[in-house]
Design a protein around this motif. Structure first.
Motif, PDB file in Angstrom:
ATOM      1  N   UNK A 148       0.841  -1.202   0.000  1.00 58.73           N
ATOM      2  CA  UNK A 148       0.000   0.000   0.000  1.00 58.73           C
ATOM      3  C   UNK A 148       0.877   1.253   0.000  1.00 58.73           C
ATOM      4  N   UNK A 149       1.962   1.230   0.776  1.00 61.74           N
ATOM      5  CA  UNK A 149       2.880   2.370   0.825  1.00 61.74           C
ATOM      6  C   UNK A 149       3.488   2.629  -0.547  1.00 61.74           C
ATOM      7  N   UNK A 150       3.914   1.577  -1.228  1.00 64.52           N
ATOM      8  CA  UNK A 150       4.486   1.718  -2.569  1.00 64.52           C
ATOM      9  C   UNK A 150       3.448   2.283  -3.544  1.00 64.52           C
ATOM     10  N   UNK A 151       2.221   1.825  -3.449  1.00 72.14           N
ATOM     11  CA  UNK A 151       1.146   2.328  -4.307  1.00 72.14           C
ATOM     12  C   UNK A 151       0.930   3.821  -4.072  1.00 72.14           C
TER      13      UNK A 151
ATOM     14  N   UNK B  49      -4.284  16.158  -8.145  1.00 71.10           N
ATOM     15  CA  UNK B  49      -4.140  16.402  -6.711  1.00 71.10           C
ATOM     16  C   UNK B  49      -5.360  15.886  -5.957  1.00 71.10           C
ATOM     17  N   UNK B  50      -6.528  16.081  -6.520  1.00 69.82           N
ATOM     18  CA  UNK B  50      -7.763  15.638  -5.839  1.00 69.82           C
ATOM     19  C   UNK B  50      -7.750  14.134  -5.627  1.00 69.82           C
ATOM     20  N   UNK B  51      -7.390  13.396  -6.671  1.00 67.82           N
ATOM     21  CA  UNK B  51      -7.371  11.936  -6.546  1.00 67.82           C
ATOM     22  C   UNK B  51      -6.426  11.513  -5.429  1.00 67.82           C
ATOM     23  N   UNK B  52      -5.227  12.059  -5.435  1.00 67.40           N
ATOM     24  CA  UNK B  52      -4.224  11.652  -4.449  1.00 67.40           C
ATOM     25  C   UNK B  52      -4.616  12.022  -3.026  1.00 67.40           C
ATOM     26  N   UNK B  53      -5.137  13.227  -2.833  1.00 64.94           N
ATOM     27  CA  UNK B  53      -5.482  13.641  -1.479  1.00 64.94           C
ATOM     28  C   UNK B  53      -6.627  12.795  -0.920  1.00 64.94           C
TER      29      UNK B  53
ATOM     30  N   UNK C 130      -8.356   8.362   2.525  1.00 66.68           N
ATOM     31  CA  UNK C 130      -9.013   7.052   2.667  1.00 66.68           C
ATOM     32  C   UNK C 130      -8.061   6.035   3.305  1.00 66.68           C
ATOM     33  N   UNK C 131      -6.814   6.019   2.838  1.00 65.39           N
ATOM     34  CA  UNK C 131      -5.816   5.081   3.362  1.00 65.39           C
ATOM     35  C   UNK C 131      -5.578   5.314   4.856  1.00 65.39           C
ATOM     36  N   UNK C 132      -5.361   6.566   5.232  1.00 64.74           N
ATOM     37  CA  UNK C 132      -5.064   6.869   6.634  1.00 64.74           C
ATOM     38  C   UNK C 132      -6.284   6.634   7.526  1.00 64.74           C
ATOM     39  N   UNK C 133      -7.466   7.007   7.033  1.00 67.13           N
ATOM     40  CA  UNK C 133      -8.692   6.775   7.803  1.00 67.13           C
ATOM     41  C   UNK C 133      -8.921   5.282   8.016  1.00 67.13           C
ATOM     42  N   UNK C 134      -8.683   4.504   6.979  1.00 70.37           N
ATOM     43  CA  UNK C 134      -8.834   3.046   7.077  1.00 70.37           C
ATOM     44  C   UNK C 134      -7.831   2.471   8.068  1.00 70.37           C
ATOM     45  N   UNK C 135      -6.612   2.996   8.037  1.00 67.36           N
ATOM     46  CA  UNK C 135      -5.576   2.524   8.964  1.00 67.36           C
ATOM     47  C   UNK C 135      -5.998   2.791  10.409  1.00 67.36           C
ATOM     48  N   UNK C 136      -6.496   3.994  10.677  1.00 67.07           N
ATOM     49  CA  UNK C 136      -6.932   4.347  12.028  1.00 67.07           C
ATOM     50  C   UNK C 136      -8.107   3.485  12.471  1.00 67.07           C
ATOM     51  N   UNK C 137      -8.953   3.089  11.501  1.00 68.65           N
ATOM     52  CA  UNK C 137     -10.121   2.270  11.835  1.00 68.65           C
ATOM     53  C   UNK C 137      -9.733   0.817  12.121  1.00 68.65           C
ATOM     54  N   UNK C 138      -8.692   0.334  11.436  1.00 63.87           N
ATOM     55  CA  UNK C 138      -8.318  -1.080  11.546  1.00 63.87           C
ATOM     56  C   UNK C 138      -7.252  -1.351  12.608  1.00 63.87           C
ATOM     57  N   UNK C 139      -6.408  -0.380  12.876  1.00 65.93           N
ATOM     58  CA  UNK C 139      -5.260  -0.614  13.753  1.00 65.93           C
ATOM     59  C   UNK C 139      -5.354   0.216  15.028  1.00 65.93           C
ATOM     60  N   UNK C 140      -4.652  -0.256  16.039  1.00 65.47           N
ATOM     61  CA  UNK C 140      -4.504   0.523  17.262  1.00 65.47           C
ATOM     62  C   UNK C 140      -3.382   1.530  17.030  1.00 65.47           C
ATOM     63  N   UNK C 141      -3.743   2.781  16.883  1.00 69.01           N
ATOM     64  CA  UNK C 141      -2.780   3.802  16.485  1.00 69.01           C
ATOM     65  C   UNK C 141      -2.176   4.465  17.719  1.00 69.01           C
TER      66      UNK C 141
END
Length: 413
Positions: free
Chosen positions: A12-15, A26-30, A35-46
């Motif tokens: 995912x990091x490489x992608x 810029x819109x697509x990337x942001x 989405x990636x960071x929100x998903x990470x916070x939802x799935x992992x103990x941050x």
């Protein structure tokens, strides 16, 4: 089927890095990164350490200050949202790098990932040059499909200097090392990027300890200053034409670099003069508007504020052109215009806090954290710095900040 977290987050990091470099929306990337960071916070103990929060605080405060300027003027909602995303992006990138590698928790894998990703990027660069550029003798044609690539530059530094500091090879095979090194080296050269050249020089100076302010560092600074004076004296003593092909066009850009940023007395009717000094013209217009609205010097003009160019410039697909722009090439003026002197001071605090890491403990990790700080001190003049739409160094910075914390505990893998 159980998913291997290390492999999953590495992929995912490489992608994220590849999309950042090669998808120019810029819109697509942001939105993808949110989405990636929100998903990470939802799935992992941050867990965000106190040290990470402390070093990230200046860019968080810069982001918040941008809202203050909005209290004094009314702006179009679209421009407000656009600026908000531009100023939250640095914080987003650093946090993704930090969180992902806190989960992956493998320093050598991080280094190897950057090197291999840089190698793949270099292969893609060759494919673009071979199949999509009609006249490769013209440097401008080559640069149209890639102005710079800090992923590849960092990758070659990681490849060459990892063993020097960590006492182990990234790749056991000498053949693999040489193939990757040559591929990266030639690709880096083919970008013909002034910014990459400066960063490469800064990288070498930082690695060998010459960016530390001491007697030895000041001597090297003096030698480099004399060299630059001699080099520019030579460039101004010969006739380098603006529209020539090949290496001459690259030398013209190097010759023009200082004036491009700092010259503000420009004839708008002379297109060659205007485009050669576009960064200076943008800055001139921003300061003119700040002078009309002096309170903007304190907290900035805020999110949604635009710079009036006083003419329609061909900066978009719109045939009419753009008269009002939101983003400036000179990142210092950009941050000043949006967040005022307070935001600009916080920006320097952030970059200096990275640079001084090398004074605390010189090792592979602190060297590259310090280098990133120094690099942004320079690139902010010409490519917006940490607010650049295609910036990848902040993702690497986030990972390095985690590994720096871990190294302090003497448990680095």
């Amino acid at each position: 089927m159980k998913v291997n977290a290390v492999k999953f987050y590495t992929i995912v990091f490489v992608i994220v890095i590849f999309l950042q470099l090669y998808i120019y929306s810029f819109r697509f990337n942001i939105f993808f990164q949110l989405f990636i960071l929100t998903s990470f916070f939802a799935l992992e103990k941050v867990k965000l350490s106190t040290e990470f929060l402390k070093i990230s605080l200046p860019i968080l405060l810069i982001f918040l200050i941008g809202f203050i300027g909005m209290l004094f003027d009314r702006y179009h909602l679209f421009n407000i949202i656009k600026d908000i995303f531009h100023f939250i992006k640095p914080l987003l990138a650093v946090t993704i790098g930090y969180c992902f590698y806190r989960k992956i928790n493998n320093f050598k894998l991080f280094i190897k990932t950057i090197v291999i990703t840089g190698f793949l990027s270099a292969i893609l660069h060759y494919i673009i040059i071979i199949f999509f550029i009609k006249n490769i003798e013209n440097v401008s044609n080559i640069r149209e499909h890639g102005t710079d690539n800090f992923l590849e530059l960092v990758a070659i530094f990681f490849l060459v200097y990892y063993k020097r500091f960590q006492n182990e090879n990234i790749f056991p095979s000498k053949l693999k090392y040489r193939v990757i090194f040559i591929t990266l080296l030639i690709s880096n050269i083919l970008y013909f990027s002034r910014t990459m050249i400066v960063m490469a020089i800064l990288g070498l100076l930082t690695i060998y300890g010459y960016t530390v302010i001491n007697k030895r560092g000041l001597k090297i600074a003096g030698v480099l200053t004399l060299f630059l004076i001699g080099f520019y004296t030579f460039l101004f003593s010969i006739n380098i034409q603006r529209n020539k092909k090949g290496i001459e066009s690259f030398l013209y850009k190097i010759k023009n670099a200082p004036a491009e940023v700092f010259k503000t007395k420009i004839d708008r009717e002379n297109h060659a003069d205007l485009w050669d000094h576009w960064r200076g013209y943008e800055a001139k217009r921003a300061f003119a508007l700040l002078n009309e609205n002096p309170k903007g010097y304190i907290f900035g003009c805020g999110y949604g504020s635009l710079v009036n160019l006083k003419f329609y410039a061909p900066l978009s697909n719109d045939l009419k052109g753009m008269k009002y722009i939101s983003e400036l090439h000179n990142g210092y003026v950009y941050i000043l215009y949006k967040t005022g002197i307070i935001g600009l001071v916080l920006y320097f605090i952030f970059l200096i806090s990275l640079y001084v890491k090398i004074y605390i403990d010189k090792n592979f990790i602190t060297i590259f954290i310090s280098l990133i700080g120094l690099s942004f001190l320079f690139t902010t003049l010409v490519t917006v710095g940490i607010n650049n739409s295609n910036e990848v160094l902040l993702f690497f910075l986030g990972a390095l900040l985690f590994f720096n914390e871990k190294q302090k505990l003497h448990i680095l893998k």
